[in-house]
Each structure stands twice: as structure tokens, then as C-alpha cells.
Motif scaffolding. Structure first.
Motif, PDB file in Angstrom:
ATOM      1  N   MET A 142       0.870  -1.150   0.210  1.00 34.22           N
ATOM      2  CA  MET A 142       0.092  -0.121  -0.008  1.00 34.22           C
ATOM      3  C   MET A 142       0.947   1.177   0.040  1.00 34.22           C
ATOM      4  N   GLN A 143       0.582   2.118  -1.004  1.00 32.31           N
ATOM      5  CA  GLN A 143       1.194   3.376  -1.134  1.00 32.31           C
ATOM      6  C   GLN A 143       0.430   4.643  -0.373  1.00 32.31           C
ATOM      7  N   TYR A 144       1.039   5.511   0.195  1.00 33.86           N
ATOM      8  CA  TYR A 144       0.452   6.821   0.687  1.00 33.86           C
ATOM      9  C   TYR A 144       1.158   8.059  -0.005  1.00 33.86           C
ATOM     10  N   LYS A 145       0.665   8.708  -0.643  1.00 32.41           N
ATOM     11  CA  LYS A 145       1.089   9.811  -0.919  1.00 32.41           C
ATOM     12  C   LYS A 145       0.236  11.299  -0.936  1.00 32.41           C
ATOM     13  N   LEU A 146       0.949  12.157  -0.275  1.00 26.63           N
ATOM     14  CA  LEU A 146       0.315  13.519   0.248  1.00 26.63           C
ATOM     15  C   LEU A 146       0.663  14.760  -0.725  1.00 26.63           C
ATOM     16  N   LYS A 147       0.148  15.566  -1.167  1.00 29.24           N
ATOM     17  CA  LYS A 147       0.551  16.885  -1.500  1.00 29.24           C
ATOM     18  C   LYS A 147      -0.023  17.973  -1.149  1.00 29.24           C
ATOM     19  N   GLU A 148       0.575  18.811  -0.306  1.00 23.52           N
ATOM     20  CA  GLU A 148      -0.046  20.214  -0.254  1.00 23.52           C
ATOM     21  C   GLU A 148      -0.115  21.173  -1.065  1.00 23.52           C
ATOM     22  N   VAL A 149      -1.019  21.955  -1.779  1.00 18.55           N
ATOM     23  CA  VAL A 149      -1.005  22.722  -2.754  1.00 18.55           C
ATOM     24  C   VAL A 149      -1.483  24.110  -2.177  1.00 18.55           C
ATOM     25  N   GLY A 150      -0.649  25.351  -2.539  1.00 19.00           N
ATOM     26  CA  GLY A 150      -1.002  26.401  -2.119  1.00 19.00           C
ATOM     27  C   GLY A 150      -1.768  27.086  -3.376  1.00 19.00           C
ATOM     28  N   ILE A 151      -2.902  28.036  -2.992  1.00 19.10           N
ATOM     29  CA  ILE A 151      -3.692  28.523  -4.018  1.00 19.10           C
ATOM     30  C   ILE A 151      -4.307  29.909  -3.282  1.00 19.10           C
ATOM     31  N   CYS A 152      -4.343  30.704  -4.207  1.00 18.45           N
ATOM     32  CA  CYS A 152      -5.018  32.281  -4.020  1.00 18.45           C
ATOM     33  C   CYS A 152      -6.024  32.659  -4.780  1.00 18.45           C
ATOM     34  N   ALA A 153      -7.187  32.883  -4.560  1.00 22.36           N
ATOM     35  CA  ALA A 153      -8.141  33.322  -5.156  1.00 22.36           C
ATOM     36  C   ALA A 153      -7.895  34.851  -5.969  1.00 22.36           C
ATOM     37  N   ASP A 154      -8.434  35.206  -6.949  1.00 21.38           N
ATOM     38  CA  ASP A 154      -8.329  36.579  -7.378  1.00 21.38           C
ATOM     39  C   ASP A 154      -9.469  37.394  -7.057  1.00 21.38           C
ATOM     40  N   ARG A 155     -10.713  36.752  -6.452  1.00 18.62           N
ATOM     41  CA  ARG A 155     -11.769  37.477  -5.888  1.00 18.62           C
ATOM     42  C   ARG A 155     -12.073  36.958  -4.487  1.00 18.62           C
ATOM     43  N   GLU A 156     -12.983  37.850  -3.961  1.00 23.58           N
ATOM     44  CA  GLU A 156     -13.567  37.260  -2.619  1.00 23.58           C
ATOM     45  C   GLU A 156     -14.230  36.041  -2.567  1.00 23.58           C
ATOM     46  N   PHE A 157     -15.070  35.951  -3.454  1.00 25.90           N
ATOM     47  CA  PHE A 157     -15.664  34.473  -3.791  1.00 25.90           C
ATOM     48  C   PHE A 157     -15.601  34.041  -5.049  1.00 25.90           C
ATOM     49  N   GLU A 158     -14.818  32.923  -5.150  1.00 22.86           N
ATOM     50  CA  GLU A 158     -14.309  32.300  -6.482  1.00 22.86           C
ATOM     51  C   GLU A 158     -14.371  30.777  -6.311  1.00 22.86           C
ATOM     52  N   MET A 159     -14.818  30.174  -7.750  1.00 17.17           N
ATOM     53  CA  MET A 159     -14.705  28.769  -7.629  1.00 17.17           C
ATOM     54  C   MET A 159     -13.455  28.487  -8.626  1.00 17.17           C
ATOM     55  N   ILE A 160     -12.378  27.670  -8.171  1.00 16.62           N
ATOM     56  CA  ILE A 160     -11.247  27.545  -9.067  1.00 16.62           C
ATOM     57  C   ILE A 160     -11.116  26.099  -9.482  1.00 16.62           C
ATOM     58  N   ARG A 161     -11.185  25.795 -10.572  1.00 12.65           N
ATOM     59  CA  ARG A 161     -11.050  24.567 -11.240  1.00 12.65           C
ATOM     60  C   ARG A 161      -9.716  23.892 -10.795  1.00 12.65           C
ATOM     61  N   ILE A 162      -9.719  22.821 -10.208  1.00 15.39           N
ATOM     62  CA  ILE A 162      -8.260  22.201  -9.845  1.00 15.39           C
ATOM     63  C   ILE A 162      -8.228  20.771 -10.205  1.00 15.39           C
ATOM     64  N   THR A 163      -9.009  20.511 -11.306  1.00 16.29           N
ATOM     65  CA  THR A 163      -9.078  18.931 -11.815  1.00 16.29           C
ATOM     66  C   THR A 163      -7.499  18.644 -12.400  1.00 16.29           C
ATOM     67  N   ASP A 164      -7.186  19.528 -13.087  1.00 19.99           N
ATOM     68  CA  ASP A 164      -5.879  19.148 -13.648  1.00 19.99           C
ATOM     69  C   ASP A 164      -4.771  18.916 -12.666  1.00 19.99           C
ATOM     70  N   GLN A 165      -4.686  19.540 -11.554  1.00 18.69           N
ATOM     71  CA  GLN A 165      -3.582  19.512 -10.910  1.00 18.69           C
ATOM     72  C   GLN A 165      -3.808  18.222  -9.860  1.00 18.69           C
ATOM     73  N   VAL A 166      -5.106  17.809  -9.541  1.00 19.73           N
ATOM     74  CA  VAL A 166      -5.380  16.436  -8.987  1.00 19.73           C
ATOM     75  C   VAL A 166      -4.917  15.452  -9.931  1.00 19.73           C
ATOM     76  N   ARG A 167      -5.381  15.376 -11.129  1.00 18.47           N
ATOM     77  CA  ARG A 167      -5.053  14.477 -12.005  1.00 18.47           C
ATOM     78  C   ARG A 167      -3.582  14.178 -12.324  1.00 18.47           C
ATOM     79  N   ALA A 168      -2.898  15.332 -12.185  1.00 20.72           N
ATOM     80  CA  ALA A 168      -1.319  15.169 -12.506  1.00 20.72           C
ATOM     81  C   ALA A 168      -0.663  14.621 -11.351  1.00 20.72           C
ATOM     82  N   PHE A 169      -1.081  14.942 -10.179  1.00 24.14           N
ATOM     83  CA  PHE A 169      -0.558  14.208  -9.046  1.00 24.14           C
ATOM     84  C   PHE A 169      -0.937  12.835  -8.716  1.00 24.14           C
TER      85      PHE A 169
END
Length: 143
Positions: free
Chosen positions: A1-28
């Protein structure tokens, strides 16, 4: 069994925003080497969310508008008072409630080294409390 953890920093451009992260998850998931298992995507903040939906601007706007109706900025929240533990006034009650509504994580299977999403699924990091440096985690486990 393998366990891999990645912490990803992120900063929105607006106060209320939905940011698509599918590609980052897929790559990891691919980088992890896990061929068969599960991936968790989890936010580390109580005024942010992780959600899954179709990546269309009209759907994103409908989600944001609905959350604004359910947790409006101008409601007299109990949280809007001086908080001695923080040394400031709590004014982010809508962010806490929006986070509660969207949740703080999502989970998907990993098969043949790839995350398995639905046909129209995209993963979003949702910011509900301003332009701040945030972190979400991608945790892959399996064989």
C-alpha cells in the motif's frame, strides 16, 4: 500500500471564487504511481470548500448565486461580534456557511493510474472569505 500526500498553495483573485483544480489533482494521481486506489481532495480552511460539478460558466454562476441567497452577506449573524480569541470582529459567517454547504472534500477512485471522474465532473476549490493564501491537500492511497 502506498500513501502520497501533496499540499497545494492557492490564492483566489476574488473574494468569492470557484477555482477549477481538476488538472492538478489528475497530474498528482499520475505522479503518485498508485495504479488502484483512492484519491481525497481536502481543504485546510473552514471558509473554503471543495466541490464537484460541471465546468460551465453558467453553472458556476448559478452555484455562486444560490450560495449567496442561502448565506447572504447582510444577514445579522451571531458570528459578527468581537472574538477575544482572535482579537478581531468575526465577519465571515457567510464563508463558514457556504463551506458547510459545499463540504470540505471529495473522493474518487483511482484505476489504472488515473482518477475516475464522471463525464462532466470537475473538481473545484471554492474561496468564500477573500483573497488569502490557502492550502488544499491531495491524498492518494492504494497499490
Amino acid at each position: 500500500m502506498q500513501y502520497k500526500l501533496k499540499e497545494v498553495g492557492i490564492c483566489a483573485d476574488r473574494e468569492f471564487e470557484m477555482i477549477r483544480i481538476t488538472d492538478q489533482v489528475r497530474a498528482f494521481v499520475r505522479e503518485s504511481g498508485v495504479q488502484s486506489g483512492i484519491v481525497f481532495v481536502i481543504t485546510k480552511h473552514t471558509t473554503t470548500g471543495i466541490t464537484v460539478n460541471e465546468s460551465l460558466p453558467c453553472v458556476e454562476r448559478d452555484i455562486m448565486d444560490t450560495l449567496d441567497r442561502l448565506a447572504p452577506e447582510d444577514y445579522p449573524y451571531h458570528h459578527n461580534h468581537y472574538l477575544p480569541s482572535y482579537g478581531t470582529i468575526g465577519g465571515n459567517a457567510p464563508g463558514h456557511l457556504k463551506s458547510l454547504l459545499t463540504g470540505n472534500h471529495c473522493v474518487f477512485p483511482v484505476l489504472d493510474g488515473e482518477i475516475r471522474l464522471g463525464t462532466a465532473d470537475d473538481i473545484y476549490f471554492c474561496e468564500y472569505d477573500g483573497i488569502k493564501n490557502r492550502t488544499y491537500m491531495i491524498y492518494v492511497m492504494g497499490d
